[in-house]
Design an enzyme around this catalytic site. Sequence first.
Site, short mmCIF file in Angstrom:
data_model
loop_
_atom_site.label_atom_id
_atom_site.label_comp_id
_atom_site.label_asym_id
_atom_site.label_seq_id
_atom_site.Cartn_x
_atom_site.Cartn_y
_atom_site.Cartn_z
N ASP A 7 -88.43 -23.95 16.89
CA ASP A 7 -87.42 -22.93 16.57
C ASP A 7 -87.72 -21.71 17.46
O ASP A 7 -88.53 -21.78 18.40
CB ASP A 7 -87.40 -22.60 15.07
CG ASP A 7 -88.67 -21.89 14.59
OD1 ASP A 7 -89.62 -21.72 15.40
OD2 ASP A 7 -88.71 -21.49 13.41
N CYS A 64 -93.31 -24.08 15.11
CA CYS A 64 -92.56 -22.93 14.58
C CYS A 64 -93.56 -21.79 14.44
O CYS A 64 -94.65 -21.85 15.01
CB CYS A 64 -91.85 -23.27 13.26
SG CYS A 64 -92.91 -23.71 11.88
N THR A 66 -95.37 -20.64 11.84
CA THR A 66 -96.60 -21.04 11.14
C THR A 66 -96.95 -22.50 11.34
O THR A 66 -98.10 -22.90 11.07
CB THR A 66 -96.42 -20.83 9.62
OG1 THR A 66 -95.30 -21.63 9.20
CG2 THR A 66 -96.17 -19.38 9.27
N GLY A 69 -93.26 -24.81 8.05
CA GLY A 69 -91.88 -25.26 7.82
C GLY A 69 -91.61 -26.56 8.55
O GLY A 69 -91.00 -27.48 7.98
N MET A 70 -92.06 -26.65 9.79
CA MET A 70 -91.84 -27.88 10.57
C MET A 70 -92.52 -29.07 9.90
O MET A 70 -91.95 -30.17 9.84
CB MET A 70 -92.38 -27.71 11.99
CG MET A 70 -91.52 -26.84 12.88
SD MET A 70 -89.86 -27.54 13.14
CE MET A 70 -89.36 -26.58 14.59
N HIS A 97 -107.61 -41.12 11.41
CA HIS A 97 -107.51 -41.56 10.01
C HIS A 97 -106.09 -41.64 9.47
O HIS A 97 -105.82 -42.47 8.60
CB HIS A 97 -108.34 -40.64 9.11
CG HIS A 97 -109.81 -40.83 9.27
ND1 HIS A 97 -110.73 -40.23 8.44
CD2 HIS A 97 -110.54 -41.57 10.17
CE1 HIS A 97 -111.97 -40.58 8.82
NE2 HIS A 97 -111.86 -41.39 9.87
N ARG A 131 -109.60 -49.59 7.06
CA ARG A 131 -109.37 -49.02 5.73
C ARG A 131 -108.31 -47.92 5.77
O ARG A 131 -107.63 -47.67 4.78
CB ARG A 131 -110.67 -48.50 5.12
CG ARG A 131 -111.27 -47.28 5.81
CD ARG A 131 -112.64 -46.93 5.24
NE ARG A 131 -113.14 -45.66 5.72
CZ ARG A 131 -113.72 -45.47 6.91
NH1 ARG A 131 -113.87 -46.50 7.73
NH2 ARG A 131 -114.16 -44.28 7.27
N HIS A 132 -108.16 -47.29 6.91
CA HIS A 132 -107.17 -46.22 7.01
C HIS A 132 -105.75 -46.78 7.04
O HIS A 132 -104.82 -46.15 6.54
CB HIS A 132 -107.45 -45.35 8.24
CG HIS A 132 -108.83 -44.78 8.23
ND1 HIS A 132 -109.22 -43.86 7.28
CD2 HIS A 132 -109.92 -45.04 8.99
CE1 HIS A 132 -110.49 -43.55 7.47
NE2 HIS A 132 -110.93 -44.26 8.50
C1 RB5 Z 1 -89.26 -18.01 11.48
O1 RB5 Z 1 -89.33 -16.65 11.30
C2 RB5 Z 1 -90.36 -18.71 10.69
O2 RB5 Z 1 -90.07 -18.65 9.34
C3 RB5 Z 1 -90.49 -20.14 11.14
O3 RB5 Z 1 -90.77 -20.16 12.51
C4 RB5 Z 1 -91.59 -20.95 10.49
O4 RB5 Z 1 -92.81 -20.28 10.53
C5 RB5 Z 1 -91.30 -21.47 9.16
O5 RB5 Z 1 -92.12 -22.15 8.53
#
Ligand code: RB5
Length: 141
Positions: A7, A64, A66, A69-70, A97, A131-132
């Site tokens: 994003d 993204c 953090t 979200g992805m 694993h 096993r994995h």
């Molecule tokens: C966008 O501001 C931010 O929310 C997105 O990039 C991501 O971190 C969501 O999990």
Amino acid sequence: MLALGNDHGGYTLMRYITGVLDELGEAYVWLGSKTDERCDYPDFAAAVARAVVSGEADRGILICGTGIGMSIAANKVPGIRAALCGDLYSAEMTRRHNDANILCMGARVIGDEVARRITEVFLRTEFEGGRHAVRIAKLVP
Ligand code: RB5
């Protein structure tokens, strides 16, 4: 073949990672946003997850802000094992694993060089099976 998605929060880091992949000679299709204009990460997670599940891509990389979200969005797609990695040990172990098929990273969490090394480790590490594989077969659905 890799499928890449990001994003706006992940755009700059993904642009850097495409340079890393070029250096490594890795083929990829970049399905992510090509600008830092605000957009919705689930759209790109779905596109990359579909490419991996369909076999169009062997693995994917999603970035993204953090990485959270992805990873949440990609893991909604049956057959996807998306791993959010911020360190080299996790990147290695999730291949060995979990047979992770999508690497997620947070552009606002890690720097370029850590992201480069995580990507390299993720790409070169093989699944151990055994096993994995039994454990992966127990994942629902
Ligand atoms: C966008 O501001 C931010 O929310 C997105 O990039 C991501 O971190 C969501 O999990």
